[in-house]
Design an enzyme around this catalytic site. Structure first.
Site, mmCIF file in Angstrom:
data_model
loop_
_atom_site.group_PDB
_atom_site.id
_atom_site.type_symbol
_atom_site.label_atom_id
_atom_site.label_comp_id
_atom_site.label_asym_id
_atom_site.label_seq_id
_atom_site.Cartn_x
_atom_site.Cartn_y
_atom_site.Cartn_z
ATOM 1 N N LYS A 1 -2.823 -4.369 9.475
ATOM 2 C CA LYS A 1 -1.431 -4.059 9.155
ATOM 3 C C LYS A 1 -0.730 -3.444 10.368
ATOM 4 O O LYS A 1 -1.125 -2.401 10.869
ATOM 5 C CB LYS A 1 -1.359 -3.092 7.974
ATOM 6 C CG LYS A 1 0.082 -2.806 7.550
ATOM 7 C CD LYS A 1 0.152 -2.282 6.131
ATOM 8 C CE LYS A 1 1.572 -1.947 5.740
ATOM 9 N NZ LYS A 1 1.627 -1.378 4.392
ATOM 10 N N SER B 1 0.816 -1.208 0.000
ATOM 11 C CA SER B 1 0.000 0.000 0.000
ATOM 12 C C SER B 1 0.856 1.266 0.000
ATOM 13 O O SER B 1 1.861 1.358 0.697
ATOM 14 C CB SER B 1 -0.882 0.002 1.244
ATOM 15 O OG SER B 1 -1.630 1.190 1.300
ATOM 16 N N ASN C 1 -6.591 -0.868 1.312
ATOM 17 C CA ASN C 1 -5.971 -0.377 2.544
ATOM 18 C C ASN C 1 -6.820 0.761 3.114
ATOM 19 O O ASN C 1 -7.188 1.689 2.403
ATOM 20 C CB ASN C 1 -4.546 0.082 2.201
ATOM 21 C CG ASN C 1 -3.719 0.414 3.419
ATOM 22 O OD1 ASN C 1 -3.771 1.536 3.920
ATOM 23 N ND2 ASN C 1 -2.945 -0.550 3.894
ATOM 24 N N GLY D 1 1.851 11.073 4.716
ATOM 25 C CA GLY D 1 0.741 11.417 5.599
ATOM 26 C C GLY D 1 -0.602 11.042 5.021
ATOM 27 O O GLY D 1 -1.608 11.706 5.254
ATOM 28 N N LEU D 2 -0.600 9.951 4.247
ATOM 29 C CA LEU D 2 -1.853 9.366 3.779
ATOM 30 C C LEU D 2 -2.717 10.286 2.924
ATOM 31 O O LEU D 2 -3.945 10.201 2.952
ATOM 32 C CB LEU D 2 -2.671 8.831 4.975
ATOM 33 C CG LEU D 2 -2.065 7.601 5.650
ATOM 34 C CD1 LEU D 2 -2.802 7.271 6.929
ATOM 35 C CD2 LEU D 2 -2.104 6.408 4.697
ATOM 36 N N ILE E 1 5.685 -5.509 7.893
ATOM 37 C CA ILE E 1 5.523 -4.345 8.741
ATOM 38 C C ILE E 1 5.212 -3.099 7.913
ATOM 39 O O ILE E 1 5.484 -3.049 6.710
ATOM 40 C CB ILE E 1 6.814 -4.067 9.565
ATOM 41 C CG1 ILE E 1 8.026 -3.857 8.657
ATOM 42 C CG2 ILE E 1 7.069 -5.170 10.542
ATOM 43 C CD1 ILE E 1 9.297 -3.433 9.372
ATOM 44 N N THR F 1 6.224 1.102 7.979
ATOM 45 C CA THR F 1 7.558 1.713 8.060
ATOM 46 C C THR F 1 8.007 1.955 9.507
ATOM 47 O O THR F 1 7.191 2.079 10.417
ATOM 48 C CB THR F 1 7.573 3.048 7.303
ATOM 49 O OG1 THR F 1 6.501 3.846 7.797
ATOM 50 C CG2 THR F 1 7.392 2.830 5.820
ATOM 51 N N CYS G 1 0.433 3.692 10.405
ATOM 52 C CA CYS G 1 1.110 4.764 9.670
ATOM 53 C C CYS G 1 1.788 5.698 10.663
ATOM 54 O O CYS G 1 1.137 6.253 11.540
ATOM 55 C CB CYS G 1 0.127 5.553 8.811
ATOM 56 S SG CYS G 1 0.961 6.916 7.955
HETATM 57 C C1 LIG Z 1 5.687 6.386 -0.160
HETATM 58 C C2 LIG Z 1 5.050 5.348 0.720
HETATM 59 C C3 LIG Z 1 3.703 5.440 1.061
HETATM 60 C C4 LIG Z 1 3.101 4.483 1.883
HETATM 61 N N1 LIG Z 1 1.758 4.573 2.157
HETATM 62 C C5 LIG Z 1 1.150 3.582 2.879
HETATM 63 C C6 LIG Z 1 -0.256 3.559 3.084
HETATM 64 O O1 LIG Z 1 -0.983 4.412 2.589
HETATM 65 N N2 LIG Z 1 -0.811 2.558 3.844
HETATM 66 C C7 LIG Z 1 -0.014 1.576 4.389
HETATM 67 O O2 LIG Z 1 -0.541 0.696 5.057
HETATM 68 N N3 LIG Z 1 1.316 1.548 4.189
HETATM 69 C C8 LIG Z 1 1.917 2.528 3.453
HETATM 70 N N4 LIG Z 1 3.285 2.477 3.233
HETATM 71 C C9 LIG Z 1 4.066 1.380 3.818
HETATM 72 C C10 LIG Z 1 4.325 0.277 2.815
HETATM 73 O O3 LIG Z 1 3.114 -0.295 2.391
HETATM 74 C C11 LIG Z 1 5.226 -0.805 3.423
HETATM 75 O O4 LIG Z 1 4.579 -1.332 4.553
HETATM 76 C C12 LIG Z 1 6.587 -0.275 3.828
HETATM 77 O O5 LIG Z 1 7.041 0.680 2.903
HETATM 78 C C13 LIG Z 1 7.646 -1.388 3.960
HETATM 79 O O6 LIG Z 1 7.833 -2.073 2.762
HETATM 80 P P1 LIG Z 1 9.034 -1.734 1.721
HETATM 81 O O7 LIG Z 1 10.305 -1.761 2.496
HETATM 82 O O8 LIG Z 1 8.937 -2.782 0.669
HETATM 83 O O9 LIG Z 1 8.754 -0.356 1.185
HETATM 84 C C14 LIG Z 1 3.889 3.433 2.410
HETATM 85 C C15 LIG Z 1 5.248 3.344 2.069
HETATM 86 C C16 LIG Z 1 5.837 4.269 1.229
HETATM 87 C C17 LIG Z 1 7.287 4.125 0.870
#
Ligand SMILES: Cc1cc2nc3c(=O)[nH]c(=O)nc-3n(C[C@H](O)[C@H](O)[C@H](O)COP(=O)(O)O)c2cc1C
Ligand SMILES: Cc1cc2nc3c(=O)[nH]c(=O)nc-3n(C[C@H](O)[C@H](O)[C@H](O)COP(=O)(O)OP(=O)(O)OC[C@H]3O[C@@H](n4cnc5c(N)ncnc54)[C@H](O)[C@@H]3O)c2cc1C
Ligand SMILES: Cc1cc2nc3c(=O)[nH]c(=O)nc-3n(C[C@H](O)[C@H](O)[C@H](O)COP(=O)(O)OP(=O)(O)OC[C@H]3O[C@@H](n4cnc5c(N)ncnc54)[C@H](O)[C@@H]3O)c2cc1C
Ligand SMILES: Cc1cc2nc3c(=O)[nH]c(=O)nc-3n(C[C@H](O)[C@H](O)[C@H](O)COP(=O)(O)O)c2cc1C
Ligand code: FES
Ligand code: FES
EC number: 1.3.-.-
Lengths: 314, 273, 314, 273
Positions: free
Chosen positions: C175, C33, C110, C83-84, C201, C203, C140
């Site tokens: 999540k 997501s 999501n 920030g969503l 996870i 972030t 988040c």
């Molecule tokens: C730019 C960006 C926006 C994200 N927006 C969301 C979100 O809207 N909802 C959510 O559950 N996770 C969000 N995440 C988290 C990711 O879905 C993921 O959990 C996290 O980045 C770890 O995975 P990765 O290392 O493969 O990026 C976001 C991550 C990034 C980098």
């Protein structure tokens, strides 16, 4: 600031020192506990040149640590599960500490324990030692009692530090774990109980799996992640603690491999930093980083002046 | 952390030794890389310091040029010729795969020589018992021993298939015996040559390097015959120079560092005898 | 398995599918997501080929997100504080979701909120939608209400999921945040309250500072760290949750940039994975990783068979 | 993630376009890299796809070969010649420093062309107002406009010191005016040439790229004179292709993505008019 051109053996007068909880450091860069052993590092550089030397965690009696393998590689980092193997405080007091002091090093003695009694016993033995500061490690993810469990709960931590506080006049640094929901409440508990300074962070819990066998690479299964990979995470912890506690001295730790990264910690509000994993793959890294930072501070007189007085940027 | 971020060997060695220190991590030039067998390479680089100081069973840390792979790859020194140092390695993962693609003229970062060497005496018959990629440090041991005129050297090597090290060790050893997995193991081979193991009335000493089960078998073979036995171990390493306590092995005197207290231990120290 | 030789556009029959909470995925690799928007990604590859598509968090009304700059680079990773920002659930229901379903994608929607009411409102609107699964984002780090605060406390989380559970029959994935002391108690709270699966996870809190100014690079100061750097940490979380909860379906997320890394998650006990940051610097990465994993599973028939049945390695 | 881990441009483009997709990240060959000024470089690479499809104000993501630096470096396209694409960039950090050291024959990873271009009509007088490293996309804009015989182009560039882009844009523009920081700013220059801004009765349109304060001043200058104005913005990016919502700007219709809804916005859309 090319590493290419850096001769770490050239004579160097430190231009920018600092003070951490009143203890003068020649420069704001120390070694991180568990990645420095005198018998190994002294062959590579003049260890007394470091701002401070934080030594491997010492326990009341010798500890065996975890079974091997104890490490696995991860992207721009490593996972370790040494489990605080060390020859015990008595050995440390006759072997490592006096030699370090003889060389002229500022020594931060890292203290480990499985229980409040363990910590107290070590601190008692160190009370009259020539150690400059004590660093209470309540954040090791690789031992099952004590370690991280103590540092994850404000009440438990408050109880421990309150007990240790009267035992010694030495500045006491409490080393915090990043594996917590609310670092600020834990930092506050440590400070309320009498900590003179905080150091953060210890390693983040992590692991690797061998895809040939499907099993964890490290015998302990999980370990602690360190190295450049954790840099932004560690910096964020230092920032948040500094925002909440404007006055407590802070030693920033995590992923430092250059003077520039050390500088980010100082701007986040740290008084000093410690270098860990970088020393493992580049033995002279701590001294190189100290030199790089010393030069970077030349063009930052305001920051340098604050550090010299034991104050911080934030 | 790419090779070029480290100071070149000549400068690093000069600066460090002038200041009285052991040279740190440095960039060295590859002079040769040869494929010896399926997935087995012999890599040669120029480093006058290692060439001058290396001792039998010492190793070097080789580093990947990929800054995602920071950890040391410890590899035994297999030969020194002039200012050139050779290693022999098997491709087992990403780091050794990268090394297998190095070409003359490329550079690689190195730290060493590291570790405590075999303890050698001036007159003895050394039986070098190697298994697989345990052979390389024993080739160098043979090369070192060739400088001691009163020593005799027999190499007893076990291979998976190709006998990639026989010729190399043959340059220095008085005798070379080898066996492949299909034919048997090194203990079988030791049994076969047992009758001829006493040479010129010299004390026989076994120096061994290879997989742990093999070394344990060799140690007990030696013990039953009252033959002294030194073993060169392997363990995953964090630093390779004694600072991180990652690489330990259980000895009768507690856990010791393979990198700095070893890699050489006697069978007695390990309680393997 | 050279990336060099990988043509992600070649026709491919998926050999190894999986099921997550009963929902079939063509393969065990989804998009994470916040790193997938149909309007952007559809230009690069056939998005319906993914195991699933987890879409950007949707809130009851459009959200503006945080001020810019919203990102900073970190070693082998990135920090973001979006920030969503999103156009709201109503827009999602007419724009993104129907198009994704038309293309044949398996969709994980999501869900974001500042309060229990927010989450409930979104879930109500999604209850009759064609979404295949809902992923409740209680993790988040970049919004001040809701988000991570909800997902850091077992009681708060239990209350929220209990409230959402009766609203829909759709499989509900919760999540989780890594910024917690005890992931297991939080995972258990989610499962006790009726979660059908967990994804982890999100972030890790982190930051960068610009050494030219001494100030944080990101306007929000701190953000969330993602990318290869966090891989061992994320894997450790999945491992620990799987050890504690043998039966709950788990989607592993964090630092996946190759089929081999995806495979480590499966060996740690995940049913499937999601790819985030890697898609930002390499648009076709999710599909490439799915292909690589599909090939790696050929030589692992036992693991592949378990996944096909919705079971896991551990 | 080193350049060689990505498929080379020809194959990537061929495979993607054959399947009906936009080509993904790929490795391209550098054909030239020239220093134009202190810390300013003009980098040229071969990519037939970008060369064929690029439009005025579009940009590409360039990637570091250091796997620690994963994020895209968005850079405006400054010229296309045959199959070769040029960019002009200032060294501001580690990524652009790395690019400054690329040499002909090296490779670099690229994604693009990206972004929505200037909306151009067939007959107008385009005044290209560039500040510093805002000039490069305007050079390409001039090059594109040179193909429209009924358009006239004036370049109005402001520089820190050296006039590094005057000659380059002069190849395509009907008129080039420039000013350095010591002499004044581009609005001063616009005031100086205001009297001659009406050319052949064509509608005047301003296309601008540069630092935000400059563009805001240009927008209000244009607005007071009823001149249409399009601005090409910059913002830190996560993906550069519209998937991450990292790169937003406030418009009268809410926050839009600079990378995918822009980088070009009209002064009205931004409420800057
Ligand atoms: C730019 C960006 C926006 C994200 N927006 C969301 C979100 O809207 N909802 C959510 O559950 N996770 C969000 N995440 C988290 C990711 O879905 C993921 O959990 C996290 O980045 C770890 O995975 P990765 O290392 O493969 O990026 C976001 C991550 C990034 C980098
Ligand atoms: C003292 C010593 C001497 C050695 N000498 C030789 C030699 O002469 N020839 C030879 O072929 N091999 C030798 N090895 C083993 C060699 O170090 C590993 O095969 C090599 O590190 C694997 O690296 P990789 O990047 O290919 O594997 P990866 O699995 O990608 O490596 C990941 C990490 O695990 C470590 N690792 C993986 N396997 C081993 C292992 N078996 N032992 C130690 N660390 C490991 C790597 O060093 C690295 O830090 C020696 C090991 C030690 C400890
Ligand atoms: C659409 C667009 C077009 C651009 N065109 C040009 C051009 O033609 N010529 C030119 O010289 N510059 C241009 N820039 C700015 C250029 O992208 C940055 O100077 C460059 O990314 C800096 O990278 P670095 O690695 O040297 O800096 P670092 O500070 O080391 O970079 C770290 C991260 O921050 C990002 N970053 C740093 N500064 C900027 C910035 N000013 N804008 C966006 N991201 C930044 C980098 O992309 C990278 O992700 C453009 C930016 C955008 C958004
Ligand atoms: C091999 C190893 C052993 C460690 N042992 C200790 C220890 O004994 N006591 C302690 O407080 N921290 C210990 N640490 C944690 C480091 O001091 C440091 O907090 C952490 O590694 C993060 O810094 P880095 O990223 O620079 O390595 C150890 C770290 C490593 C890598
Ligand atoms: S590898 Fe660090 S002590 Fe041996
Ligand atoms: S940079 Fe990702 S949407 Fe613009």
């Amino acid at each position: 600031m090319g590493i290419m051109s850096m001769n770490v053996y050239e004579p160097h007068e430190w231009k920018h020192g600092t003070k951490v909880a009143g203890v003068p450091w020649k420069n704001p860069v120390g070694t991180a506990s568990g990645t420095f052993q005198l018998a190994a590092c002294r062959w590579f550089y003049d260890v007394s040149q470091m701002g401070a030397i934080s030594t491997k965690g010492v326990s009341p009696v010798p500890w065996e640590g975890n079974p091997t393998p104890r490490t696995a590689e991860s992207p721009a980092g490593m996972v370790n599960a040494v489990g605080l193997q060390n020859p015990g405080v008595d050995h440390y007091l006759v072997d490592e500490l006096p030699k370090l002091k003889e060389l002229g090093a500022t020594v931060v003695t890292n203290v480990a324990g499985h229980s409040d009694d363990d910590y107290a016993e070590v601190v008692e033995k160190l009370a009259d030692s020539p150690a400059d500061m004590l660093e209470i490690n309540v954040s090791c993810p690789n031992v099952s009692h004590g370690g991280m469990s103590v540092g994850s709960d404000p009440k438990t931590l408050h109880r421990l530090i309150s007990r240790l506080r009267p035992i010694t006049d030495k500045p006491m640094v409490v080393k915090l774990s990043p594996n917590v929901t609310d670092i600020v409440s834990i930092a506050k508990a440590a400070v309320d109980a009498g900590a003179d300074a905080l150091s953060l962070i210890n390693t983040l819990v992590g692991m690797r799996i061998d895809i040939r066998t499907g099993e964890p690479i490290i015998a302990n299964r999980t370990g602690g992640v360190s190295g450049p990979a954790i840099f932004p995470i560690a910096l964020g912890f230092v920032w948040r603690v500094r925002q909440a506690l404007p006055d407590i001295p802070i030693i920033g730790i995590g992923g430092i491999d250059s003077g520039e990264k050390a500088l980010e910690y100082l701007y986040a509000g740290a008084n000093a930093v410690e270098v860990g994993a970088a020393a493992l793959y580049d033995p002279t890294a701590p001294l190189r980083i100290a030199r790089e930072l010393d030069d970077l501070l030349d063009s930052r007189p305001q920051l340098a002046a604050k550090l010299a007085q034991g104050q911080t940027w934030r | 952390m790419s090779p070029s971020s480290f100071i070149p060997t000549a400068r690093a060695v000069e600066q460090a030794t002038a200041a009285g220190y052991f040279p740190g991590r440095r960039s060295v030039e590859i002079t040769d890389n040869q494929r010896l067998d399926e997935g087995v390479y012999r890599l040669t680089f120029r480093d006058p310091y290692i060439a001058a100081h290396a001792k039998a069973a010492q190793f070097v840390n080789l580093f990947s040029s990929d800054p995602l792979k920071l950890m040391p790859r410890p590899l035994g020194i297999s030969e020194v010729n002039g200012e050139e140092v050779s290693l022999i390695f098997a491709v087992v993962g990403k780091g050794t795969d990268e090394f297998s693609h190095l070409r003359a003229g490329d550079t690689v970062d190195v730290l060493g020589p590291l570790g405590k060497p075999f303890r050698l005496q001036d007159d003895a018959h050394y039986v070098l018992v190697g298994g697989g990629l345990g052979a390389p440090p024993l080739i160098f041991t043979a090369q070192q021993l060739a400088q001691r005129p009163d020593c005799k050297v027999s190499a007893v090597f076990g291979y998976r298939s190709t006998r990639f090290a026989d010729d190399l060790v043959g340059k220095y050893a008085n005798r070379v015996e080898s066996i492949t997995n299909a034919e048997g193991n090194v203990v079988d081979l030791l049994n076969q040559i047992e009758d001829s193991i006493n040479v010129d009335g010299l004390t026989t000493v076994i120096l061994s390097c290879g997989p742990t089960p093999m070394m344990k078998a060799v140690a007990s073979w030696a013990q039953r015959r009252g033959i002294g036995c030194q073993l060169s171990l392997e363990e995953r390493m964090g630093c390779g120079y004694g600072t991180c306590v990652v690489c330990v092995v259980d000895t009768l005197e507690g856990r010791k560092k393979v990198c700095a207290d070893g890699p050489v231990f006697t069978a007695e120290e390990l309680g393997w005898a």
